[in-house]
Design a protein around this motif. Structure first.
Motif, PDB file in Angstrom:
ATOM      1  N   TYR A 124      -5.626 -11.813  11.857  1.00 33.16           N
ATOM      2  CA  TYR A 124      -4.299 -11.591  11.284  1.00 33.16           C
ATOM      3  C   TYR A 124      -3.260 -12.253  12.188  1.00 33.16           C
ATOM      4  N   GLY A 125      -2.027 -12.240  11.714  1.00 27.45           N
ATOM      5  CA  GLY A 125      -0.910 -12.757  12.500  1.00 27.45           C
ATOM      6  C   GLY A 125       0.347 -11.996  12.130  1.00 27.45           C
ATOM      7  N   TRP A 126       1.434 -12.310  12.824  1.00 24.60           N
ATOM      8  CA  TRP A 126       2.712 -11.637  12.591  1.00 24.60           C
ATOM      9  C   TRP A 126       3.798 -12.659  12.291  1.00 24.60           C
ATOM     10  N   LEU A 127       4.594 -12.379  11.270  1.00 25.46           N
ATOM     11  CA  LEU A 127       5.829 -13.109  10.995  1.00 25.46           C
ATOM     12  C   LEU A 127       6.960 -12.163  11.357  1.00 25.46           C
ATOM     13  N   LYS A 128       7.767 -12.541  12.345  1.00 26.09           N
ATOM     14  CA  LYS A 128       8.837 -11.652  12.797  1.00 26.09           C
ATOM     15  C   LYS A 128      10.196 -12.253  12.464  1.00 26.09           C
ATOM     16  N   TYR A 129      10.917 -11.575  11.590  1.00 25.85           N
ATOM     17  CA  TYR A 129      12.289 -11.932  11.261  1.00 25.85           C
ATOM     18  C   TYR A 129      13.211 -11.102  12.144  1.00 25.85           C
ATOM     19  N   SER A 130      14.506 -11.317  12.041  1.00 22.40           N
ATOM     20  CA  SER A 130      15.435 -10.588  12.902  1.00 22.40           C
ATOM     21  C   SER A 130      15.471  -9.091  12.588  1.00 22.40           C
ATOM     22  N   TYR A 132      12.910  -7.410  10.190  1.00 25.03           N
ATOM     23  CA  TYR A 132      11.599  -6.865   9.825  1.00 25.03           C
ATOM     24  C   TYR A 132      10.516  -7.810  10.314  1.00 25.03           C
ATOM     25  N   MET A 133       9.286  -7.324  10.273  1.00 25.88           N
ATOM     26  CA  MET A 133       8.154  -8.191  10.572  1.00 25.88           C
ATOM     27  C   MET A 133       7.056  -7.912   9.557  1.00 25.88           C
ATOM     28  N   PHE A 134       6.198  -8.896   9.374  1.00 27.46           N
ATOM     29  CA  PHE A 134       5.105  -8.786   8.423  1.00 27.46           C
ATOM     30  C   PHE A 134       3.778  -8.963   9.129  1.00 27.46           C
ATOM     31  N   TYR A 135       2.884  -8.033   8.881  1.00 25.73           N
ATOM     32  CA  TYR A 135       1.485  -8.150   9.286  1.00 25.73           C
ATOM     33  C   TYR A 135       0.821  -8.950   8.176  1.00 25.73           C
ATOM     34  N   VAL A 136       0.164 -10.065   8.517  1.00 28.66           N
ATOM     35  CA  VAL A 136      -0.449 -10.935   7.518  1.00 28.66           C
ATOM     36  C   VAL A 136      -1.922 -11.120   7.858  1.00 28.66           C
ATOM     37  N   ARG A 137      -2.800 -10.679   6.976  1.00 26.35           N
ATOM     38  CA  ARG A 137      -4.243 -10.868   7.189  1.00 26.35           C
ATOM     39  C   ARG A 137      -4.641 -12.291   6.854  1.00 26.35           C
ATOM     40  N   ASN A 138      -5.589 -12.797   7.588  1.00 30.45           N
ATOM     41  CA  ASN A 138      -6.126 -14.147   7.399  1.00 30.45           C
ATOM     42  C   ASN A 138      -7.221 -14.069   6.333  1.00 30.45           C
ATOM     43  N   THR A 139      -6.826 -14.195   5.079  1.00 28.13           N
ATOM     44  CA  THR A 139      -7.754 -14.046   3.958  1.00 28.13           C
ATOM     45  C   THR A 139      -8.216 -15.402   3.432  1.00 28.13           C
ATOM     46  N   ARG A 140      -9.284 -15.390   2.657  1.00 32.08           N
ATOM     47  CA  ARG A 140      -9.755 -16.624   2.004  1.00 32.08           C
ATOM     48  C   ARG A 140      -8.670 -17.197   1.105  1.00 32.08           C
ATOM     49  N   LYS A 141      -7.947 -16.333   0.432  1.00 31.99           N
ATOM     50  CA  LYS A 141      -6.918 -16.782  -0.517  1.00 31.99           C
ATOM     51  C   LYS A 141      -5.810 -17.564   0.195  1.00 31.99           C
ATOM     52  N   ILE A 142      -5.297 -17.040   1.313  1.00 32.35           N
ATOM     53  CA  ILE A 142      -4.204 -17.730   1.999  1.00 32.35           C
ATOM     54  C   ILE A 142      -4.710 -19.022   2.654  1.00 32.35           C
ATOM     55  N   ARG A 143      -5.953 -19.013   3.115  1.00 32.74           N
ATOM     56  CA  ARG A 143      -6.541 -20.227   3.709  1.00 32.74           C
ATOM     57  C   ARG A 143      -6.691 -21.309   2.640  1.00 32.74           C
ATOM     58  N   LYS A 144      -7.145 -20.913   1.468  1.00 32.86           N
ATOM     59  CA  LYS A 144      -7.300 -21.869   0.365  1.00 32.86           C
ATOM     60  C   LYS A 144      -5.936 -22.436  -0.034  1.00 32.86           C
ATOM     61  N   GLU A 145      -4.943 -21.571  -0.089  1.00 37.60           N
ATOM     62  CA  GLU A 145      -3.598 -22.004  -0.488  1.00 37.60           C
ATOM     63  C   GLU A 145      -3.011 -23.013   0.507  1.00 37.60           C
ATOM     64  N   VAL A 146      -3.164 -22.766   1.803  1.00 41.26           N
ATOM     65  CA  VAL A 146      -2.601 -23.695   2.783  1.00 41.26           C
ATOM     66  C   VAL A 146      -3.371 -25.009   2.793  1.00 41.26           C
ATOM     67  N   LYS A 147      -4.688 -24.968   2.619  1.00 45.26           N
ATOM     68  CA  LYS A 147      -5.470 -26.206   2.555  1.00 45.26           C
ATOM     69  C   LYS A 147      -5.055 -27.045   1.349  1.00 45.26           C
ATOM     70  N   GLN A 148      -4.842 -26.383   0.205  1.00 44.53           N
ATOM     71  CA  GLN A 148      -4.430 -27.098  -0.997  1.00 44.53           C
ATOM     72  C   GLN A 148      -3.030 -27.684  -0.824  1.00 44.53           C
ATOM     73  N   THR A 149      -2.126 -26.931  -0.217  1.00 44.95           N
ATOM     74  CA  THR A 149      -0.765 -27.423   0.019  1.00 44.95           C
ATOM     75  C   THR A 149      -0.794 -28.633   0.944  1.00 44.95           C
ATOM     76  N   MET A 150      -1.600 -28.579   1.990  1.00 42.18           N
ATOM     77  CA  MET A 150      -1.706 -29.717   2.909  1.00 42.18           C
ATOM     78  C   MET A 150      -2.270 -30.939   2.182  1.00 42.18           C
TER      79      MET A 150
END
Length: 186
Positions: A124-130, A132-150
């Protein structure tokens, strides 16, 4: 009889832990915290004063994904050794229930980059805004989405295509051309 009870207790505990892990959301909005107890800072995109900072501020490169980037911070969990990227954003998220799509893809690109460099997949990773912050799991779906975007971005650069007016704009870092080859940089 005591042994049977112990085994039954351990099985129930294991089932509860597995159910908790499965049911944990892929994306979770939380109040912002700046403290990371149980973690050791192993990388920062800028040198840290007063700390051993060899390698800090260095541009990271993944040959496997042809990807370069500088996450704001990389932490290593003391227990288990998980690698966790943290990306800081200067803006606020306010009432939005989700992070900005480009920020989410940037963090997902760091998942790929760090997996190739450290040889272990960040869970997982964290996105920290001024605010709030978001806990983001490293899922197959998000990996597929970033590979396709690239892949889409690289194809657009190679073909000389421009983004159509109907295509969603997703900022994802910089594109670097070196020796006639295009690379995505976060």
């Amino acid at each position: 009889n005591w042994l049977s009870f112990s085994i039954l207790f351990l099985l129930i505990l294991l089932v509860v832990l597995l159910l908790w892990r499965i049911r944990r959301p892929h994306l979770q909005k939380q109040p912002r915290k700046d403290i990371m107890p149980g973690f050791t800072l192993i990388y920062a995109d800028q040198k840290q004063s007063g700390k051993k900072s060899e390698g800090f501020g260095k541009l990271l490169y993944s040959a496997k994904y042809d990807l370069r980037g500088k996450p704001d911070y990389i932490f290593k969990k003391r227990l288990g050794g998980a690698i966790v990227p943290v990306e800081l954003k200067s803006g606020s998220i306010k009432d939005d229930p989700l992070p900005h799509p480009g920020d989410l893809l940037q963090l997902a690109a760091y998942f790929l980059l760090l997996e190739d460099i450290y040889g272990k997949r960040p869970p997982y990773g964290w996105l920290k805004y001024s605010d709030y912050m978001f806990y983001v799991r490293n899922t197959r779906k998000i990996r597929k989405e970033v590979k396709q975007t690239m892949a889409d971005m690289r194809k657009m650069l190679e073909d000389g295509d421009t983004v159509s007016a109907t295509a969603p704009y997703v900022p994802m870092g910089n594109i670097i051309e070196t020796e006639g080859k295009y690379e995505t940089s976060c």
